[in-house]
Scaffold this active site. Structure first.
Site, short mmCIF file in Angstrom:
data_model
loop_
_atom_site.label_atom_id
_atom_site.label_comp_id
_atom_site.label_asym_id
_atom_site.label_seq_id
_atom_site.Cartn_x
_atom_site.Cartn_y
_atom_site.Cartn_z
N HIS A 33 0.83 -1.20 0.00
CA HIS A 33 0.00 0.00 0.00
C HIS A 33 0.86 1.25 0.00
CE1 HIS A 33 1.20 -0.65 4.13
NE2 HIS A 33 1.01 0.65 4.33
N HIS A 46 5.40 6.23 -1.34
CA HIS A 46 6.16 5.01 -1.59
C HIS A 46 5.34 3.77 -1.23
CE1 HIS A 46 6.76 5.51 2.74
NE2 HIS A 46 7.04 4.21 2.77
#
Length: 172
Positions: free
Chosen positions: A34, A115
């Site tokens: 995620h 990220h």
């Protein structure tokens, strides 16, 4: 109870990331790959309806956005974390800001660096070896993200989706 807000990339990227997370991320079994939009925060059961309503409003004014991944990077020497770097588009930055204002107001612990974690909590030597290998990956991926998720943490430490919010006013 602890809540967090994240978006999930496509299955293609999740599969790529998980092929490494199995070995290099101790949180592999706790949450799927995620992009964290808002780190864990405490919420009482009474506050959840108000927060979900605010998240619905934020989702409505946020159009679907492009998610672009171009390379593997690292937070070293601050943290031995290896990740897929997500391009910080204006829309993504605005969404992050909106999720830290209003009744969700809080200062993020770190500067927002979009990220998707590949590995973390690695020793210095392991981090160096793995990063040197992974940074040679030719990662060029783009996709459209049309939703984000309010997650909550279970007693065993794993995270599950409480509610999904579709982006854009036509996604009610």
């Amino acid at each position: 109870m602890k809540y967090g807000i994240a978006l999930f990339p496509s299955k293609k990227i999740q599969d790529l990331v998980n092929s490494y997370r199995k070995r290099y991320d101790p949180n592999y079994a706790l949450v799927p790959p995620h992009l964290t939009l808002k780190s864990a925060f405490e919420v009482t059961d009474e506050d959840v309806p108000r927060i979900t309503e605010e998240l619905r409003s934020i989702a409505e004014i946020t159009p679907p956005m492009k998610l672009a991944i171009r390379k593997v990077s690292s937070f070293s020497p601050v943290n031995n974390v290896i990740y897929l770097k997500v391009e910080p588009t204006e829309q993504l930055l605005q969404l992050h800001d909106r999720l830290h204002n209003g009744s969700l107001n809080s200062a993020p612990e770190y500067s927002f660096v979009p990220h998707i974690t590949i590995g973390q909590k690695l020793s210095d030597d392991e981090h160096s070896d793995v990063y040197e290998s992974l940074k040679m990956l030719d990662v060029k991926h783009e996709e459209t993200i049309d939703r984000f998720h309010l997650l909550y943490q279970l007693e065993n430490g794993s995270w599950t989706v409480h509610e999904t919010f579709l982006l854009g006013k036509d996604c009610k």
